[in-house]
Design a protein around this motif. Structure first.
Motif: not given
Length: 800
Positions: A265-270, A398-404
């Motif tokens: 998750r952290e790498r995807r977020l980065e 869901v959380s990463l999609g929201r962020l994008l």
């Protein structure tokens, strides 16, 4: 000698009961109870104790915080953590922190408490206080591990000084990928583990967490990867602490946590953050959409995704960018005008579907898609992701999609602001080039649609004389909203909307209405819900509105203010330029008059001068004084001509100051000073108006004298009013229609003895007042000179 124990609790009753039970179990133990961390520290500063027993959760802190305070001042004082909050974190931290013992309270069966919990606590107190130091240390270590094994669900291992496993709990297999029984004798730095940092780089042996704890004798926290025997790569969070024997490290204890999913998750977020920079570098909305789709595919693993923008002409959410797999998967890209996507866009709330076939309103009931994520992009559109598997998206998706989606919305908002700002700069530049009031206001009002996104806009002009705000230029939709209003009146009898508009205008301060239904000054049923109002003092009120509440954000308000400020500056410039043009025109006209005067004087004085010269020659030759009469007449002619020319020059100048004058009063005064023989003056009505009284008197005198001259000694002169002016008429022979256009020309006369300047002076005085002067026929057939455009006039009674 009794063992003094300080028992720190959060529950007064539980503390009292525990103290009584422990003292009953062991008469050599005396227990003092306190509530909370601060009270414990105060007690320790006042009295000496052999042991501290503490609950983990205290009213003003934790047992660990109390232990840290005690370590700084009483480093050898035994400390037992006696708590009902046994979990992985507490137990693991208790072990690594070096707490003497850890004991979990039993369930709330009172008899069990007495027989087990209290007896065990009393035993532990005696052990940590009275046992030989070596035996005590060994017992502490053994019991710590026993307690950890019973209560901690995480992987806990112990390594000897050679780095070999001497202990592992049953969680080791799920974290290390090796059965518990097969770990014994295996080294922590075995090459088969292939230990690397999170970036994939090998870690030198000296920098491995085990060697750092062994050589430094301090706690270590780190993260690295290992490879399981089956080749699976896992990411671990490592927390290690030394087990000391005297001054040397005897063994090392590690708490290991599998953070593989978290690390992913952290790498995807980065990567997502890096993609965000690309979004903000995009130059067009289409480029933003493509970057968003590519990011959703490559980073978030949303292989079936698309970005749809709201398109009013298309009537829905039109596809702008989709992933490659989506292009291959669907037969035709559609514009959503109903269904889940459309409902999500309208609601502004993200939606997750484990199976979209269970949704009430699905766009295509035959779709092969099952899972679905829908993220609104504000007013711009929607980001959607689908899968052919049910329940294929988790909370991380869901959380990463929201962020994008949020980052995409911000990028689109930025482009929208930049586009609107460019339009604003263009319109403000254009406003600096306008030449008329109407064109300036029209340009500003029309800019509202592109810059503020509203077709409800208008400029309401102040009419000081009528005390109303009158719409000068509005959009069609704005005019339709307020079709019942011709103007907005001022005063106590005005309706609420008019009163509100006048209050804003008089305040000189912009007013922002987020929701008219909640505004105290606006009545229920006000046509528009949101509004931006900018007063331009001395000019009027610039209004932008919308049918929905909170339609304008801070950027809209700022752009509106810039438009209003620019409009105010432009209107002042237009006024100045109009005044300058008017003054220039008048100055040009005066210069023309002066040139005409010079020509007139040159031409018209030449004849009298020649007569005078001939007269003087006749006297010289004949000594006949009768010639002098002719010379005097020539001198009189020159004097009259000079007087009229000077009057024409003076009366044609600009008007500086005015005052309210009475037409009847001025007419009476002028008639009294003229030689009018048997002529009669009739004043039918009177009005008051603003004018230069001296010049109006000259105008009337010239008209009266002209009427007597041309109408005869018995002429009747009439003074009367018009709707926006007045007229002077007579019952004389009148003026031939062919000559009416010439009578105001300098030097024009129909009699041999006139100078031709009388009516020209009248015309110049009228022009100086911005009046219109026209010639027509009176009811009796005589001449009638009419003056209109005198401005605000008030009727006055007359008895003449």
């Amino acid at each position: 000698m009794a063992v003094q124990v300080l028992y720190v609790e959060r529950d007064v009753e539980f503390a009292r009961r525990t103290a009584e039970q422990v003292e009953q179990v062991n008469a050599q133990v005396q227990v003092t109870t306190v509530i909370g961390l601060e009270s414990a520290l105060q007690a320790l500063s006042n009295e000496r104790y052999d042991c501290v027993v503490s609950e983990y959760k205290l009213p003003d802190g934790t047992g660990f915080e109390l232990f840290e305070h005690i370590q700084s001042t009483h480093s050898t004082l035994p400390f037992i953590l006696f708590t009902e909050h046994g979990n992985e974190s507490v137990a693991s931290d208790a072990v690594t922190a070096g707490i003497s013992d850890y004991l979990q309270k039993t369930e709330s069966n009172e008899s069990t408490e007495s027989n087990e919990s209290y007896e065990l606590l009393a035993e532990r107190i005696s052990t940590v206080v009275t046992t030989d130091e070596t035996v005590t240390e060994a017992t502490r270590e053994r019991r710590r591990f026993e307690q950890v094994l019973k209560t901690v669900p995480s992987c806990v291992v112990q390594l000897n000084r050679d780095g070999k496993f001497i202990f592992a709990n049953d969680r080791a297999e799920t974290v290390l990928g090796v059965e518990q029984g097969k770990l014994e004798g295996r080294a922590y730095n075995d090459p088969e583990w292939d230990i690397r940092d999170l970036d994939g780089n090998p870690i030198p042996d000296t920098e491995l967490p085990f060697n750092r704890v062994l050589h430094d004798g301090e706690q270590v926290r780190d993260r690295h990867t290992i490879r399981w025997p089956d080749g699976t790569k896992r990411s671990l969070a490592v927390s290690g602490a030394p087990i000391m024997n005297a001054d040397s490290v005897e063994s090392v204890v590690f708490s290991l946590t599998d953070i593989t999913d978290r690390h992913r998750r952290e790498r995807r977020l980065e990567k997502l953050h890096k993609a965000t920079r690309d979004l903000y570098d995009a130059k067009t909305k289409e480029e933003v959409a493509q970057i968003t789709s590519d990011t959703a595919d490559a980073i978030l693993n949303f292989e079936l995704n698309g970005v749809h923008f709201h398109d009013e002409q298309a009537g829905g959410l039109k596809p702008v960018a989709v992933s490659d797999r989506t292009q291959r998967f669907v037969d035709k890209l559609v514009t959503f005008d109903h269904g889940i996507a459309w409902e999500t866009f309208q609601s502004g709330e993200a939606r997750q579907y484990d199976d979209i076939h269970n949704a009430e309103d699905i766009y295509n009931p035959e779709t092969a898609f099952r899972s679905g994520l829908y993220f609104p992009l504000g007013e711009h559109g929607l980001l959607l992701a689908n899968s052919t598997k049910p329940g294929d998206f988790d909370d991380t998706d869901v959380s990463l999609g929201r962020l994008l989606a949020e980052n995409t919305k911000s990028a689109l908002d930025r482009l929208d602001r930049e586009q609107r700002l460019a339009l604003l700069q263009d319109r403000t530049s254009s406003l600096m080039q306008t030449t008329t009031l109407s064109n300036t206001i029209e340009l500003t009002v029309d800019a509202a649609a592109d810059i503020l996104g509203t077709t409800l806009a208008g400029f309401i002009q102040e009419d000081e004389r009528e005390e109303v705000l009158e719409p000068l230029f509005t959009t069609d939709t704005f005019a339709a909203e307020f079709s019942t209003y011709d103007d907005f009146a001022h005063g106590a009898d005005a309706d609420p909307i008019s009163t509100f508009l006048w209050e804003v205008y008089d305040s000189g301060t912009p007013e922002y209405v987020d929701d008219a239904s909640d505004h105290p000054a606006l009545p229920a049923g006000t046509p528009d819900r949101s509004a931006l109002l900018y007063p331009l003092v001395g000019h009027g009120l610039l209004v932008f509105a919308a049918n929905t509440p909170e339609a304008f954000d801070r950027t809209d308000k700022r752009f509106g203010w810039i438009l209003a400020s620019t409009l105010e500056t432009a209107l002042e410039r237009v006024d100045r330029e109009a005044l300058l043009r008017e003054q220039t025109q008048k100055l040009t006209k005066q210069n023309q008059q002066l040139e005409e005067f010079a020509q007139t004087v040159t031409h018209d004085l030449r004849n009298p001068l020649q007569v005078l010269r001939g007269t003087l020659d006749g006297v010289r030759q004949t000594t006949d004084v009768d010639h002098l009469d002719r010379g005097y007449r020539a001198l009189d002619r020159m004097e009259t001509l000079i007087h009229d020319v000077l009057t024409l020059a003076q009366r044609g100048q600009l008007i500086d100051t005015t005052e309210t004058v009475s037409l009847a009063s001025l007419a009476d005064d002028c008639w009294e000073v003229l030689e009018t023989a048997n002529a009669e003056l009739v004043i039918n009505d009177d009005i008051g108006f603003e004018a230069d009284p001296g010049r109006v008197r000259q105008l009337l005198e010239n008209l009266f004298a002209n009427a007597v001259t041309h109408g005869g000694p018995d002429v009747t002169v009439t003074v009367d009013t018009l709707p926006n002016g007045f007229f002077i008429s007579d019952d004389g022979p009148g003026i031939d229609p062919v000559e009416r256009d010439q009578i105001f020309t300098d030097g024009y006369t129909s009699t041999g003895g006139g100078t031709g300047f009388g009516l020209s002076i009248v015309k110049q005085i009228a022009d100086a007042h911005n009046w219109s002067a026209t010639v027509t026929e009176s009811p009796s057939g005589g001449a009638q000179i009419e003056f209109t455009g005198i401005g605000a006039a008030s009727p006055l009674r007359t008895d003449s």
